[in-house]
Structure formats: C-alpha cells, structure tokens
Design an enzyme around this catalytic site. Structure first.
Site, PDB file in Angstrom:
ATOM      1  N   HIS A 171      -2.522 -12.498   2.509  1.00 54.33           N
ATOM      2  CA  HIS A 171      -2.067 -12.562   3.912  1.00 54.33           C
ATOM      3  C   HIS A 171      -2.859 -13.509   4.822  1.00 54.33           C
ATOM      4  CE1 HIS A 171      -5.253  -9.628   3.991  1.00 54.33           C
ATOM      5  NE2 HIS A 171      -4.516  -8.545   3.953  1.00 54.33           N
ATOM      6  N   ASP A 227       2.295  -6.783   2.531  1.00 49.35           N
ATOM      7  CA  ASP A 227       1.188  -5.911   2.954  1.00 49.35           C
ATOM      8  C   ASP A 227       1.757  -4.616   3.552  1.00 49.35           C
ATOM      9  OD1 ASP A 227      -1.358  -4.981   3.424  1.00 49.35           O
ATOM     10  OD2 ASP A 227      -1.723  -6.233   5.169  1.00 49.35           O
ATOM     11  N   ASN A 241      -6.804   0.842  -2.023  1.00 48.27           N
ATOM     12  CA  ASN A 241      -7.444   1.655  -0.967  1.00 48.27           C
ATOM     13  C   ASN A 241      -6.719   2.987  -0.766  1.00 48.27           C
ATOM     14  OD1 ASN A 241      -5.290   0.163   0.073  1.00 48.27           O
ATOM     15  ND2 ASN A 241      -6.108   0.140   2.139  1.00 48.27           N
ATOM     16  N   HIS A 259       0.884  -1.182   0.000  1.00 46.12           N
ATOM     17  CA  HIS A 259       0.000   0.000   0.000  1.00 46.12           C
ATOM     18  C   HIS A 259       0.916   1.225   0.000  1.00 46.12           C
ATOM     19  CE1 HIS A 259      -3.602  -2.377   1.406  1.00 46.12           C
ATOM     20  NE2 HIS A 259      -2.644  -3.131   1.922  1.00 46.12           N
ATOM     21  N   PHE A 260       1.174   1.788  -1.168  1.00 41.08           N
ATOM     22  CA  PHE A 260       2.095   2.927  -1.253  1.00 41.08           C
ATOM     23  C   PHE A 260       1.371   4.277  -1.170  1.00 41.08           C
ATOM     24  CE2 PHE A 260       5.940   0.567  -3.371  1.00 41.08           C
ATOM     25  CZ  PHE A 260       6.231  -0.017  -2.157  1.00 41.08           C
ATOM     26  N   HIS A 276       1.704   3.790   8.397  1.00 40.54           N
ATOM     27  CA  HIS A 276       0.962   4.872   9.072  1.00 40.54           C
ATOM     28  C   HIS A 276       1.979   5.640   9.913  1.00 40.54           C
ATOM     29  CE1 HIS A 276      -2.970   3.218   7.975  1.00 40.54           C
ATOM     30  NE2 HIS A 276      -2.507   2.028   8.311  1.00 40.54           N
TER      31      HIS A 276
HETATM   32  O1  DOR Z   1      -3.485  -3.698   8.336  1.00 41.91           O
HETATM   33  C1  DOR Z   1      -3.847  -3.393   7.212  1.00 41.91           C
HETATM   34  N1  DOR Z   1      -3.566  -2.184   6.710  1.00 41.91           N
HETATM   35  N2  DOR Z   1      -4.557  -4.266   6.484  1.00 41.91           N
HETATM   36  C2  DOR Z   1      -5.159  -3.906   5.338  1.00 41.91           C
HETATM   37  O2  DOR Z   1      -5.853  -4.700   4.774  1.00 41.91           O
HETATM   38  C3  DOR Z   1      -5.031  -2.531   4.841  1.00 41.91           C
HETATM   39  C4  DOR Z   1      -3.814  -1.905   5.324  1.00 41.91           C
HETATM   40  C5  DOR Z   1      -3.755  -0.413   5.082  1.00 41.91           C
HETATM   41  O3  DOR Z   1      -3.982  -0.021   3.954  1.00 41.91           O
HETATM   42  O4  DOR Z   1      -3.460   0.328   6.022  1.00 41.91           O
END
Ligand code: DOR
Length: 438
Positions: free
Chosen positions: A230, A303, A94, A62-63, A307
């Site tokens: 995952h 994955d 997302n 998720h970049f 954050h």
């Molecule tokens: O822990 C997660 N973070 N699982 C996910 O499916 C999405 C990801 C995120 O985009 O932060």
C-alpha cells in the site's frame, strides 16, 4: 467434483486484449477454449452480454480470524471476496495470536479449509525473534514486516533487525513501510487533536519515504525479493521510479489511496476514513494513479481491514485504523474502465495477472487451457449503489457508501464451482490453499 460448465460467447480479457470465445470448465480446470458444442457440458452459461476475467487475487487483506472475529472471520471475509469477484486472497498475520509460528500458520490454514469459499494463503509475521520460522514455514506468499506500528502488536522497527531479516533467507518480504520513530514524534504533536484530518499528518509522508527507502536499499544490497505494500505518497513514487529497477522489487497500491482524498474524506467520514498508511491529499492520489499506469506500481490490493461501528465511533486518537475493501475493489476499477480512465485489460493486469506473477502462483490469473477455473463474469452495464448495511463483510460498512458505479461481478467461479451468482452463495464449496512456487 464440480459440474462441467460451458461458458458460451464470453469476451475473455487478458492484459493483451479481449477474445470472444467459448470456455469449457472441467474438473476444476479451464479445459478447452474455442468454439465448443453445447452437448459437451452439464451446465451452460450464456455470457454473450458479459466479460470473462480471471478471478482477482487480493494480495493484502485482514480477515481477523483467529481472535478478532467480531470484526470479520474467514467465512464472511471470503463471502465478501466472492461477491467482489475475488477468487483468492493473502491474509495478514496481525491476528490474535499473531501468525508468527508454524503452529499458528497451520491452525489458520486448517480453519480456512473449513470456512473459506475462495482460495487462500497467509503471510507469516516477522518479529525480532522468529527468523528461523520465517525461513522454514512452508508454502506462504511471504514474510510480513510491520516497520511501523499499526493494528496489533507486530513491529520490527529497528534498522539492524530489519536488515537481519533481509540478510538471511530468500523468500519474499512484504513491508508496511512507515518509520516508527517519525510516527511516534509526529503523533506526539497531534495527541490533543480531535480532528481526524490530522491522521495524515500524524503519520506523515516522510515516515513512508524513510521506511520505503530503507527497505529498497536492503533489497538492493541483498538482492532480496521485496514487495512494498500500500504505497501512499508522491515522494515514494518518485523515489521508486529511479530505484525500483535496481533490485527484485514490486509495489502495490490500494484503490482508496487514489479514490479518496483528504481533507474532504475526513470531513465526510471521520474515523471511517482512518487507515495506515493514511489517506492523503489529491496530489498524492494523482501521483499514485500515474505510478500505476506507468508501471512503477505493479498491482492493486485492498488492505481490507474491517473495524466495527462501535470501534470507529471512538474519538481521534482512540479509534482504530482500517477500512473494508475486498468486496468493492474490482467494481471500482471496472467503473474506472467504463469511464475511460483505464482499459479493462489494465484492470486484469493489476488485479489478476500481476499478483499471481509477483507471488509466483502457478496456473492462475489467466484464461488458458489447463489453468485453474478461478473466474469472474462481469456485466459492464450493471449499475449498483454501494450501501452500508447491504454488504457481505461482517462490519457491513464501506467508505464508498452512496457511490453508484457501473460494471459489477455477476458470477464468481472458484476451482470450477459457481460460488456466487447474482447475490446468492454456494457455501457447500470450499476454497483451497494457494500454492506458491519456490
Ligand atoms: O489501517 C490499517 N489497518 N493498516 C494496517 O496496516 C493494519 C490494518 C488493520 O489490521 O486494521
């Protein structure tokens, strides 16, 4: 055009074994293997103390670009990948806006072509309304279905709507398999908790097993290509051991799910250990490792879901889920090989060959003449301590902060260009869109 590079005396690794030979890179390709004269190349790398691996392909990151670029963007994510020996990635939808239209997909690919130093492609996100897009958007690794809610607002939790996606179309469906109803009921039970260790119970194993079971049943019913993202539970490993071969089904695991165990990791890291599906206790971790070594699980992804510290300093219930990983996954696996827990050949199978095979990427994942020169030279003796504040990912933390591991990428080559060498990057090089065979 990249310089011709001769890699001398490299121990070239595949799942089948290790061969010591010279490798000539020309025009972005692996052009010749064997005993090659030094006057054939503009640049020579003495690799007599190194192993040469196909570049790793991380099939789940998720970049955060567009819309969440204070956490990561396609530039910093790709730098982290290059530093980790990852020469290609598939990024998740997302983002903000979510990648659910052909226009959003085209925008992301355009930005990637300007910012990425490694190769890239993007999943198209499923909603209950974009079936036509899912089946018409061009050249994507697959359709991402969030069966349970996670970061962002993508969600298709209704069994009928999920079935509709499986029943119509033929491209690969990758599922985040957690049942949303079970999660919602369980979360209610822990809504007043202050304890991050409860995250694993607020998203319990039954949620994962129920969603995985539904996805597998649909893949078997429609013989539709399914990839389970995952995996986290021993119950799913057991279920898949029996049922996976009944359909065109593949499975992935993240290193953190077998390297980091509850409750210890939540006590140590709090919110930084929180991700979806959750880190669980050691029994699950051991079952996942066994599932990987037995081939029930096919490949490794990270994955990578960064954050910021500010976001992770919120209390339980408000802190977001996800942790970075693209920069450390290969090193963690090399360390395991060094410790005799698996072979280097296995690492190449799980991180280079299988992702390429499962997602139908041609000309990558193997050190073969004519294949793309996406490669990584690793020093199996190099020791390094993973440290917060010394990473390429924008958030600059890792759940492995303080871990000293042995076996690290030294040089990363993308399309015949050295993009990373001993901590330095060549950002003039740009990666390319990874082509998926139809
Ligand atoms: O822990 C997660 N973070 N699982 C996910 O499916 C999405 C990801 C995120 O985009 O932060």
């Amino acid at each position: 055009m990249p310089a011709t590079i001769l890699i001398k005396n490299a121990r070239c690794v595949s799942s089948l074994g290790i061969i010591k030979q010279d490798v000539l890179l020309d025009n972005g390709k692996i052009s010749v293997l064997g005993n090659i004269a030094e006057n054939k190349a503009e640049q020579i790398i003495d690799a007599s103390h190194l192993y040469l691996l196909p570049g790793a392909l991380d099939p789940q990151v998720h970049f955060r670009d567009p819309g969440l670029t204070w956490k990561e963007d396609l530039r910093t994510g790709s730098l982290a990948a290059a530093a980790g020996g990852v020469t290609g990635f598939f990024d998740m939808p997302n983002t903000k806006p979510s990648t659910i239209t052909c226009e959003a997909m085209a925008d992301r690919k355009q930005v990637a072509s300007e910012k990425c130093i490694v190769n890239y492609n993007f999943f198209i996100g499923a909603t209950s309304e974009n079936l036509e897009v899912l089946n018409s958007v061009e050249n994507v690794p697959g359709i991402k279905v969030f069966m349970g809610a996670s970061t962002g607002d993508l969600l298709v939790s209704d069994a009928g709507e999920i079935e509709n996606i499986f029943a119509n179309g033929s491209r690969l469906i990758a599922v985040h398999a957690e049942d949303d109803d079970i999660i919602n009921s369980a979360r209610e039970l822990y809504k007043d908790s202050q304890d991050f260790n409860d995250h694993q119970f607020a998203r319990p194993p039954e949620a994962a097993l129920k969603a995985t079971t539904l996805a597998v049943e649909l893949a078997i019913k429609y013989q539709r290509r399914l990839h389970i993202l995952h995996l986290t539970t021993k119950e799913e490993v057991r279920y898949l051991d029996i049922n996976k071969s009944k359909g065109p089904i593949s499975v992935e695991v993240c290193p953190q799910h077998f390297l980091l165990s509850a409750p210890y990791i939540y006590e140590k890291l709090g919110a930084y250990a929180q991700m979806n599906p959750p880190l669980r206790d050691i029994d699950h971790g051991e079952a996942l490792w066994e599932g990987l070594t037995r081939g029930i699980i096919d490949c490794i992804a990270t994955d990578h879901a960064p954050h910021t510290h500010a976001e992770k300093s919120k209390p339980f219930g408000q802190a977001p889920s996800g942790m970075p990983g693209v920069e450390t996954s290969l090193a963690l696996m090399l360390d395991r090989a060094n410790r005799g827990l698996c072979k280097l050949e296995d690492v190449v199978k799980w991180m280079c060959e299988k992702p390429v095979e499962l997602y139908k990427v041609n000309n990558k994942g193997f050190i073969k003449e004519g294949f793309d020169a996406d490669l990584v030279l690793v020093d199996m003796n190099r020791k390094r301590t993973i440290e917060n504040g010394k990473l390429q990912t924008m958030v600059n933390w890792s759940p492995y902060d303080g871990w000293t591991t042995q076996g690290w990428p030294i040089i990363t080559i993308v399309n015949g260009n050295i993009v990373f060498r001993d901590g330095e990057f060549d950002e003039s090089v740009k990666g390319r869109e990874i082509v998926i065979a139809s």
